[in-house]
Scaffold this motif. Structure first.
Motif, PDB file in Angstrom:
ATOM      1  N   GLY A 206       0.797  -1.218   0.000  1.00  0.00           N
ATOM      2  CA  GLY A 206       0.000   0.000   0.000  1.00  0.00           C
ATOM      3  C   GLY A 206       0.831   1.271   0.000  1.00  0.00           C
ATOM      4  O   GLY A 206       0.293   2.377  -0.113  1.00  0.00           O
ATOM      5  N   ARG A 207       2.157   1.124   0.096  1.00  0.00           N
ATOM      6  CA  ARG A 207       3.020   2.303   0.085  1.00  0.00           C
ATOM      7  C   ARG A 207       3.354   2.704  -1.357  1.00  0.00           C
ATOM      8  O   ARG A 207       3.607   1.826  -2.182  1.00  0.00           O
ATOM      9  N   PRO A 208       3.389   3.996  -1.649  1.00  0.00           N
ATOM     10  CA  PRO A 208       3.719   4.421  -3.019  1.00  0.00           C
ATOM     11  C   PRO A 208       5.154   4.117  -3.415  1.00  0.00           C
ATOM     12  O   PRO A 208       5.448   3.917  -4.589  1.00  0.00           O
ATOM     13  N   LEU A 209       6.058   4.081  -2.432  1.00  0.00           N
ATOM     14  CA  LEU A 209       7.446   3.730  -2.667  1.00  0.00           C
ATOM     15  C   LEU A 209       7.889   2.692  -1.648  1.00  0.00           C
ATOM     16  O   LEU A 209       7.543   2.785  -0.467  1.00  0.00           O
ATOM     17  N   GLY A 222       2.345  -8.615 -14.233  1.00  0.00           N
ATOM     18  CA  GLY A 222       1.442  -7.475 -14.207  1.00  0.00           C
ATOM     19  C   GLY A 222       0.847  -7.297 -12.826  1.00  0.00           C
ATOM     20  O   GLY A 222       1.332  -7.859 -11.829  1.00  0.00           O
ATOM     21  N   GLY A 223      -0.207  -6.513 -12.715  1.00  0.00           N
ATOM     22  CA  GLY A 223      -0.934  -6.354 -11.475  1.00  0.00           C
ATOM     23  C   GLY A 223      -0.096  -5.850 -10.323  1.00  0.00           C
ATOM     24  O   GLY A 223       0.814  -5.031 -10.479  1.00  0.00           O
ATOM     25  N   GLU A 224      -0.395  -6.370  -9.141  1.00  0.00           N
ATOM     26  CA  GLU A 224       0.257  -5.895  -7.920  1.00  0.00           C
ATOM     27  C   GLU A 224       1.740  -6.205  -7.884  1.00  0.00           C
ATOM     28  O   GLU A 224       2.530  -5.433  -7.327  1.00  0.00           O
ATOM     29  N   MET A 225       2.150  -7.329  -8.486  1.00  0.00           N
ATOM     30  CA  MET A 225       3.579  -7.667  -8.490  1.00  0.00           C
ATOM     31  C   MET A 225       4.369  -6.639  -9.276  1.00  0.00           C
ATOM     32  O   MET A 225       5.440  -6.192  -8.847  1.00  0.00           O
ATOM     33  N   LEU A 226       3.859  -6.232 -10.421  1.00  0.00           N
ATOM     34  CA  LEU A 226       4.543  -5.218 -11.219  1.00  0.00           C
ATOM     35  C   LEU A 226       4.554  -3.878 -10.484  1.00  0.00           C
ATOM     36  O   LEU A 226       5.559  -3.164 -10.500  1.00  0.00           O
ATOM     37  N   ALA A 227       3.456  -3.544  -9.828  1.00  0.00           N
ATOM     38  CA  ALA A 227       3.399  -2.288  -9.079  1.00  0.00           C
ATOM     39  C   ALA A 227       4.444  -2.258  -7.973  1.00  0.00           C
ATOM     40  O   ALA A 227       5.159  -1.263  -7.798  1.00  0.00           O
ATOM     41  N   THR A 228       4.556  -3.354  -7.222  1.00  0.00           N
ATOM     42  CA  THR A 228       5.542  -3.421  -6.147  1.00  0.00           C
ATOM     43  C   THR A 228       6.958  -3.402  -6.702  1.00  0.00           C
ATOM     44  O   THR A 228       7.864  -2.790  -6.129  1.00  0.00           O
ATOM     45  N   ALA A 231       7.906   0.108  -7.554  1.00  0.00           N
ATOM     46  CA  ALA A 231       8.101   0.905  -6.340  1.00  0.00           C
ATOM     47  C   ALA A 231       9.390   0.554  -5.617  1.00  0.00           C
ATOM     48  O   ALA A 231       9.791   1.270  -4.688  1.00  0.00           O
ATOM     49  N   SER A 232      10.061  -0.547  -6.037  1.00  0.00           N
ATOM     50  CA  SER A 232      11.263  -1.018  -5.359  1.00  0.00           C
ATOM     51  C   SER A 232      12.532  -0.825  -6.179  1.00  0.00           C
ATOM     52  O   SER A 232      13.605  -1.299  -5.793  1.00  0.00           O
ATOM     53  N   ILE A 233      12.420  -0.127  -7.308  1.00  0.00           N
ATOM     54  CA  ILE A 233      13.567   0.061  -8.201  1.00  0.00           C
ATOM     55  C   ILE A 233      14.384   1.277  -7.755  1.00  0.00           C
ATOM     56  O   ILE A 233      13.840   2.283  -7.303  1.00  0.00           O
ATOM     57  N   THR A 234      15.685   1.176  -7.907  1.00  0.00           N
ATOM     58  CA  THR A 234      16.569   2.256  -7.489  1.00  0.00           C
ATOM     59  C   THR A 234      16.508   3.429  -8.477  1.00  0.00           C
ATOM     60  O   THR A 234      15.917   3.334  -9.554  1.00  0.00           O
ATOM     61  N   THR A 253       1.169   4.262  -8.122  1.00  0.00           N
ATOM     62  CA  THR A 253       1.154   5.717  -8.220  1.00  0.00           C
ATOM     63  C   THR A 253       2.270   6.180  -9.159  1.00  0.00           C
ATOM     64  O   THR A 253       3.067   5.377  -9.638  1.00  0.00           O
ATOM     65  N   VAL A 254       2.323   7.480  -9.377  1.00  0.00           N
ATOM     66  CA  VAL A 254       3.390   8.029 -10.221  1.00  0.00           C
ATOM     67  C   VAL A 254       4.694   8.201  -9.455  1.00  0.00           C
ATOM     68  O   VAL A 254       5.714   8.566 -10.041  1.00  0.00           O
ATOM     69  N   ALA A 255       4.692   7.922  -8.145  1.00  0.00           N
ATOM     70  CA  ALA A 255       5.866   8.199  -7.305  1.00  0.00           C
ATOM     71  C   ALA A 255       7.161   7.593  -7.845  1.00  0.00           C
ATOM     72  O   ALA A 255       8.188   8.284  -7.901  1.00  0.00           O
ATOM     73  N   PRO A 256       7.190   6.304  -8.250  1.00  0.00           N
ATOM     74  CA  PRO A 256       8.476   5.758  -8.735  1.00  0.00           C
ATOM     75  C   PRO A 256       9.009   6.499  -9.957  1.00  0.00           C
ATOM     76  O   PRO A 256      10.224   6.595 -10.148  1.00  0.00           O
ATOM     77  N   PHE A 257       8.121   7.024 -10.756  1.00  0.00           N
ATOM     78  CA  PHE A 257       8.523   7.633 -12.024  1.00  0.00           C
ATOM     79  C   PHE A 257       8.982   9.082 -11.866  1.00  0.00           C
ATOM     80  O   PHE A 257       9.909   9.511 -12.548  1.00  0.00           O
ATOM     81  N   ILE A 258       8.347   9.801 -10.947  1.00  0.00           N
ATOM     82  CA  ILE A 258       8.721  11.214 -10.806  1.00  0.00           C
ATOM     83  C   ILE A 258       9.672  11.470  -9.642  1.00  0.00           C
ATOM     84  O   ILE A 258      10.301  12.530  -9.585  1.00  0.00           O
ATOM     85  N   LEU A 259       9.792  10.511  -8.723  1.00  0.00           N
ATOM     86  CA  LEU A 259      10.703  10.691  -7.596  1.00  0.00           C
ATOM     87  C   LEU A 259      12.000   9.894  -7.749  1.00  0.00           C
ATOM     88  O   LEU A 259      13.031  10.283  -7.191  1.00  0.00           O
ATOM     89  N   ARG A 260      11.943   8.788  -8.492  1.00  0.00           N
ATOM     90  CA  ARG A 260      13.151   7.976  -8.703  1.00  0.00           C
ATOM     91  C   ARG A 260      13.533   7.845 -10.178  1.00  0.00           C
ATOM     92  O   ARG A 260      14.465   7.137 -10.511  1.00  0.00           O
ATOM     93  N   ASN A 261      12.804   8.512 -11.029  1.00  0.00           N
ATOM     94  CA  ASN A 261      13.115   8.476 -12.457  1.00  0.00           C
ATOM     95  C   ASN A 261      13.119   7.054 -13.004  1.00  0.00           C
ATOM     96  O   ASN A 261      13.923   6.688 -13.861  1.00  0.00           O
ATOM     97  N   VAL A 262      12.192   6.233 -12.512  1.00  0.00           N
ATOM     98  CA  VAL A 262      12.080   4.850 -12.969  1.00  0.00           C
ATOM     99  C   VAL A 262      11.425   4.824 -14.344  1.00  0.00           C
ATOM    100  O   VAL A 262      10.472   5.562 -14.621  1.00  0.00           O
ATOM    101  N   ARG A 263      11.935   3.975 -15.192  1.00  0.00           N
ATOM    102  CA  ARG A 263      11.399   3.804 -16.542  1.00  0.00           C
ATOM    103  C   ARG A 263      10.658   2.474 -16.608  1.00  0.00           C
ATOM    104  O   ARG A 263      11.210   1.426 -16.270  1.00  0.00           O
TER     105      ARG A 263
END
Length: 329
Positions: A206-209, A222-228, A231-234, A253-263
């Protein structure tokens, strides 16, 4: 006449059985191929056991992969006797596929048989290995190198996941394999996994990161596994997503993409353009570990496929199943 596995839908019921088919019934195409090997993929198993929605129209010969010898060609690129392969392009979904002793298809769907690989190895790689290589190439395109840090791979007990573990290891990456089958730990270690984690390692919190743990990831669920996973990528990492075995929805959420620049890079192996296919297969012929590949492979005849399909869906088959279209394995 030639032998084929045929899926029919009659009076609301879907049936799959071996049939003798008239070559005149083959679909349109400019190259006719005598199929030597095919493979049994997750999508094939869905088509064989459930028909629609994988199968777009009936009757249908399943098989998203094929390898064999050109019998006749109106395409100037290919001549009778050429060894060729095909994966994707709607084979086994919209166009009769490779689980038959003969196929006809557009020449632009075909690739020359990669030098140095046997027909068994080519179909052992098949769509699964091709997809895994496209995922590896996506990580490389994102600037992820072995020095970047560990790579996490979900669904590692399946064809794509196992191929990804093997390829990444061969290229010098540290690989963390995730599987729901604890009994596969020794198998995944033999493919090169440095660590094997249970599926719960990618359970949602449930945490965004999440704690940043992996430089990149390859996901088939896909699904929750992909979301987690995302959220766990450096910082600056890349995730290649190529499947939806778990769920099509993506609750993140968008947090991994805008806070960690995850692609997050999507992988489409079905309609992949020919130039990238050629590059991927050249890489596979160069980078595959034949010994580890052979350890992933199982052999089957066409007659055995209907019984193997539900076992594959149930998770009772690991690695890759090569289907031999000759009388013997």
């Amino acid at each position: 006449m030639f032998e084929a596995l045929m899926i029919r839908h009659t009076n609301g019921a879907t049936t799959t059985r071996l049939e003798q088919v008239d070559p005149a019934s083959l679909p349109q195409g400019d190259v006719t191929v005598e199929v030597a090997q095919s493979s049994l993929n997750y999508k094939d198993a869905l088509a064989i056991t459930r028909g629609a929605p994988v199968v777009r129209h009936f009757p249908m010969i399943p098989g998203i992969d094929l390898a064999g010898r050109v019998l006749h060609s109106d395409d100037p690129v290919f001549r009778p006797g050429d060894q060729v392969l095909a994966t994707g392009w709607g084979l086994g979904e919209k166009h009769w596929g490779g689980l038959a002793r003969m196929a006809r298809l557009p020449g632009r769907w075909l690739l020359p048989h990669p030098a140095g690989l046997s027909g068994r190895q080519v179909m052992g790689i098949g769509t699964a290995g091709f997809t895994a290589m496209l995922c590896v190439m996506a990580l490389e395109d994102g600037g992820i190198t072995p020095a970047s840090g560990p790579i996490i791979v979900s669904g590692a007990g399946g064809g794509v996941g196992g191929m990804a573990v093997m390829l990444l290891t061969q290229l010098g990456y540290q690989v963390v394999a995730v599987t729901g089958r604890a009994q596969l730990q020794a198998y995944l270690t033999s493919l090169g996994a440095a660590e094997v984690l249970p599926r719960e390692a990618l359970a949602p919190t449930g945490r965004p990161l999440e704690k940043a743990r992996w430089a990149g990831g390859i996901d088939v669920a896909g699904g929750e596994m992909l979301a987690t996973m995302c959220a766990s990528i450096t910082q600056g990492g890349t995730v290649a997503a190529c499947g939806l075995a778990g769920d099509m929805a993506l609750p993140l959420t968008v947090a991994p993409f805008i806070l960690r620049n995850v692609r997050l890079q999507g992988i489409d192996s079905v309609m992949c353009p020919r130039p990238r296919r050629m590059t991927a297969w050249a890489r596979l012929a160069r980078d595959i570990d034949p010994t580890r590949l052979d350890s992933m492979l199982h052999d089957a005849t066409l007659a055995e496929v209907p019984d193997l399909a539900p076992r594959l869906l149930a998770g009772h088959i690991r690695g890759r199943t090569v289907v031999h279209l000759s009388a013997s394995k």
